[in-house]
Design a protein around this motif. Structure first.
Motif, mmCIF file in Angstrom:
data_model
loop_
_atom_site.group_PDB
_atom_site.id
_atom_site.type_symbol
_atom_site.label_atom_id
_atom_site.label_comp_id
_atom_site.label_asym_id
_atom_site.label_seq_id
_atom_site.Cartn_x
_atom_site.Cartn_y
_atom_site.Cartn_z
ATOM 1 N N LYS A 1 38.603 32.220 37.638
ATOM 2 C CA LYS A 1 37.462 32.466 36.760
ATOM 3 C C LYS A 1 37.431 33.880 36.184
ATOM 4 C CE LYS A 1 34.467 28.991 38.680
ATOM 5 N NZ LYS A 1 33.129 28.523 38.432
ATOM 6 N N VAL A 2 38.084 34.820 36.846
ATOM 7 C CA VAL A 2 38.062 36.214 36.399
ATOM 8 C C VAL A 2 39.266 36.452 35.495
ATOM 9 C CG1 VAL A 2 38.184 38.617 37.164
ATOM 10 C CG2 VAL A 2 36.855 36.983 38.458
ATOM 11 N N GLU A 3 39.023 36.989 34.323
ATOM 12 C CA GLU A 3 40.091 37.159 33.344
ATOM 13 C C GLU A 3 40.938 38.405 33.552
ATOM 14 O OE1 GLU A 3 38.430 36.963 29.459
ATOM 15 O OE2 GLU A 3 37.451 35.051 29.846
ATOM 16 N N ASN A 4 40.373 39.468 34.056
ATOM 17 C CA ASN A 4 41.113 40.729 34.111
ATOM 18 C C ASN A 4 41.749 41.037 35.464
ATOM 19 O OD1 ASN A 4 38.718 41.230 35.347
ATOM 20 N ND2 ASN A 4 38.209 43.054 34.205
ATOM 21 N N VAL A 5 41.890 40.044 36.317
ATOM 22 C CA VAL A 5 42.598 40.192 37.591
ATOM 23 C C VAL A 5 43.681 39.114 37.607
ATOM 24 C CG1 VAL A 5 42.432 40.142 40.101
ATOM 25 C CG2 VAL A 5 40.544 41.055 38.756
ATOM 26 N N SER A 6 44.940 39.551 37.638
ATOM 27 C CA SER A 6 46.027 38.582 37.467
ATOM 28 C C SER A 6 46.720 38.171 38.765
ATOM 29 C CB SER A 6 47.069 39.142 36.510
ATOM 30 O OG SER A 6 47.593 40.347 37.037
ATOM 31 N N MET A 7 46.551 38.945 39.828
ATOM 32 C CA MET A 7 47.258 38.637 41.070
ATOM 33 C C MET A 7 46.289 38.564 42.241
ATOM 34 S SD MET A 7 50.687 40.940 40.617
ATOM 35 C CE MET A 7 51.151 40.632 42.293
ATOM 36 N N ILE A 8 46.558 37.656 43.158
ATOM 37 C CA ILE A 8 45.673 37.437 44.302
ATOM 38 C C ILE A 8 45.560 38.681 45.181
ATOM 39 C CG2 ILE A 8 47.400 36.429 45.861
ATOM 40 C CD1 ILE A 8 43.866 35.045 45.437
ATOM 41 N N LEU A 9 46.641 39.461 45.300
ATOM 42 C CA LEU A 9 46.576 40.674 46.126
ATOM 43 C C LEU A 9 45.617 41.694 45.535
ATOM 44 C CD1 LEU A 9 50.307 41.108 47.175
ATOM 45 C CD2 LEU A 9 48.413 40.241 48.535
ATOM 46 N N PHE A 10 45.572 41.812 44.219
ATOM 47 C CA PHE A 10 44.602 42.707 43.577
ATOM 48 C C PHE A 10 43.184 42.220 43.847
ATOM 49 C CE2 PHE A 10 48.061 43.623 40.254
ATOM 50 C CZ PHE A 10 48.530 44.718 40.971
ATOM 51 N N LEU A 11 43.008 40.913 43.794
ATOM 52 C CA LEU A 11 41.689 40.340 44.056
ATOM 53 C C LEU A 11 41.249 40.633 45.485
ATOM 54 C CD1 LEU A 11 39.246 38.689 43.241
ATOM 55 C CD2 LEU A 11 40.518 36.637 43.911
ATOM 56 N N TYR A 12 42.149 40.495 46.453
ATOM 57 C CA TYR A 12 41.807 40.806 47.842
ATOM 58 C C TYR A 12 41.361 42.257 47.981
ATOM 59 C CZ TYR A 12 43.918 36.373 49.336
ATOM 60 O OH TYR A 12 44.218 35.050 49.524
ATOM 61 N N ASN A 13 42.026 43.173 47.302
ATOM 62 C CA ASN A 13 41.630 44.585 47.345
ATOM 63 C C ASN A 13 40.241 44.782 46.757
ATOM 64 O OD1 ASN A 13 44.000 45.437 48.556
ATOM 65 N ND2 ASN A 13 45.007 45.870 46.622
ATOM 66 N N ILE A 14 39.974 44.123 45.648
ATOM 67 C CA ILE A 14 38.658 44.228 45.005
ATOM 68 C C ILE A 14 37.578 43.664 45.921
ATOM 69 C CG2 ILE A 14 37.261 43.397 43.072
ATOM 70 C CD1 ILE A 14 39.933 43.455 41.421
ATOM 71 N N LEU A 15 37.840 42.507 46.523
ATOM 72 C CA LEU A 15 36.865 41.912 47.442
ATOM 73 C C LEU A 15 36.614 42.811 48.649
ATOM 74 C CD1 LEU A 15 38.011 38.189 47.287
ATOM 75 C CD2 LEU A 15 35.837 39.116 46.459
ATOM 76 N N ASP A 16 37.659 43.443 49.166
ATOM 77 C CA ASP A 16 37.502 44.380 50.281
ATOM 78 C C ASP A 16 36.627 45.566 49.881
ATOM 79 O OD1 ASP A 16 38.971 42.874 52.073
ATOM 80 O OD2 ASP A 16 40.828 44.014 51.776
ATOM 81 N N GLU A 17 36.864 46.105 48.692
ATOM 82 C CA GLU A 17 36.057 47.236 48.205
ATOM 83 C C GLU A 17 34.589 46.827 48.059
ATOM 84 O OE1 GLU A 17 36.769 50.500 47.534
ATOM 85 O OE2 GLU A 17 38.719 50.135 48.456
ATOM 86 N N LEU A 18 34.351 45.672 47.465
ATOM 87 C CA LEU A 18 32.976 45.201 47.285
ATOM 88 C C LEU A 18 32.317 44.912 48.624
ATOM 89 C CD1 LEU A 18 33.473 42.846 44.210
ATOM 90 C CD2 LEU A 18 32.260 45.039 44.251
ATOM 91 N N ASN A 19 33.087 44.423 49.581
ATOM 92 C CA ASN A 19 32.558 44.182 50.921
ATOM 93 C C ASN A 19 32.177 45.491 51.592
ATOM 94 O OD1 ASN A 19 32.643 43.767 53.883
ATOM 95 N ND2 ASN A 19 33.025 41.657 53.265
ATOM 96 N N GLN A 20 33.027 46.506 51.472
ATOM 97 C CA GLN A 20 32.737 47.815 52.070
ATOM 98 C C GLN A 20 31.491 48.445 51.449
ATOM 99 O OE1 GLN A 20 36.281 50.200 51.740
ATOM 100 N NE2 GLN A 20 37.417 48.937 53.190
ATOM 101 N N LYS A 21 31.249 48.162 50.179
ATOM 102 C CA LYS A 21 30.067 48.681 49.487
ATOM 103 C C LYS A 21 28.825 47.858 49.807
ATOM 104 C CE LYS A 21 32.726 50.624 45.681
ATOM 105 N NZ LYS A 21 33.006 50.602 44.233
#
Length: 67
Positions: free
Chosen positions: A30-50
């Motif tokens: 659903k997200v257009e500007n994230v192309s790889m699952i590993l990048f998504l995991y990093n983003i989810l980790d950052e949002l979780n930490q916040k």
């Protein structure tokens, strides 16, 4: 909910999980500007930490949602 200190990718992920609880793969589709699952995991980790995104497991799948 306005989060001005978020990156464009973080804002995109947050906007998707605000509407419904989704797995990582569903978010990636659903997200257009994230192309790889590993990048998504990093983003989810950052949002979780916040404290913005939370996760839980249901039937062997991990779901993410806006806190």
């Amino acid at each position: 909910m306005l989060h001005t200190n978020l990156t464009v990718q973080e804002q995109s992920v947050l906007s998707v999980v605000q509407n419904e609880h989704l797995t990582s793969y569903q978010i990636l589709n659903k997200v257009e500007n994230v192309s790889m699952i590993l990048f998504l995991y990093n983003i989810l980790d950052e949002l979780n930490q916040k404290g913005i995104v939370k996760s839980y497991r249901k039937q062997d799948a991990k779901y993410h949602y806006a806190a």
